[in-house]
Design a protein around this motif. Sequence first.
Motif, short mmCIF file in Angstrom:
data_model
loop_
_atom_site.label_atom_id
_atom_site.label_comp_id
_atom_site.label_asym_id
_atom_site.label_seq_id
_atom_site.Cartn_x
_atom_site.Cartn_y
_atom_site.Cartn_z
N THR A 132 0.59 -1.16 0.35
CA THR A 132 0.06 -0.31 0.32
C THR A 132 0.89 1.24 -0.06
O THR A 132 0.46 2.37 0.44
CB THR A 132 -1.05 -0.05 1.43
N GLY A 215 -7.48 -2.41 5.66
CA GLY A 215 -7.55 -1.78 6.57
C GLY A 215 -8.20 -1.73 7.90
O GLY A 215 -8.23 -0.68 8.72
N GLY A 218 -5.46 -1.16 11.00
CA GLY A 218 -4.18 -0.85 11.15
C GLY A 218 -3.41 -0.23 11.84
O GLY A 218 -3.32 1.07 12.53
#
Length: 294
Positions: A132, A215, A218
């Motif tokens: 990411t 996510g 996170g």
Amino acid sequence: MCYDCTPSEDLGRTAASRRTFARFLAAGAGLTVLAACTPNAPGAAAPSSGTPSGSPSLSPSPFASPIATPEPTTAAPPPPEPSPTPSPSSALPRQFSLTDPASPWLVVNKHRPLVPADYVPADLVRPAVSMTVSGEAALLNSTTAAAAEALFAVAARDGVAMVLASAYRSYGTQVTTYNGYVASRGQADADTASARPGYSEHQSGWAFDIADGGGACGFQPCFADQPAAMWAKANGHRFGFVVRYPWMFHPITGYYYEPWHLRYIGVDAATDMAARGIFTLEEYFGVGPAPGYP
């Protein structure tokens, strides 16, 4: 003694005796247990003489149940804190430097900065994994990158989604990152969440952070319960990785639990640590705890 078998002219005395005895029971005086003396019906079981371990069970007669002995009130001792005493490493086929930034056994903590402070790995590459991030944050040294590719591939085969969320961090980037924590949280709090410039494993190229791709949690403690974190914790040693900042070992590592932060030290050392139940590099390599900066 039988309270139900008293002649009628002694009923008054019996009632008074019962009231007196009941008051002793209510006060918890610890009197000897008295059984009801109503004769047992043919074939009826004899009353139990056992003493309950907790609160006394309810009974229609105050004489049918024994007085419960109060349980000790001494609280159980709390679990021991992790020992700060280092455990020396077992002899392995190969030994590496603990201070050379290019060594997989490098130990960087609040007492052991990188030397030089602005060290840059000579072999930074971008691993072929889901990620990411971009730019320098997507880079690792070549050894860690190859191990990460194997780790991510097997996790995917096991049905676990894992992505790289942060990898290499230069000295300059660490200056910005750390100063941002200080500005928002104060230096004392920043020192438990972010390494000072020149003290970060991310700068060495041997460490990276993972996420689950969706996510969820996170960079939060709840990430420990996500499949990616649980899989990495259980299987990371097979690829040479350890969870660098484990739960409840901040008095040794200097940082609170980071289930997302993986550190490469090689398959032999990581497997040996797992087999021997040693959780920190400080203990394993016998360099002593580093709870704070000198």
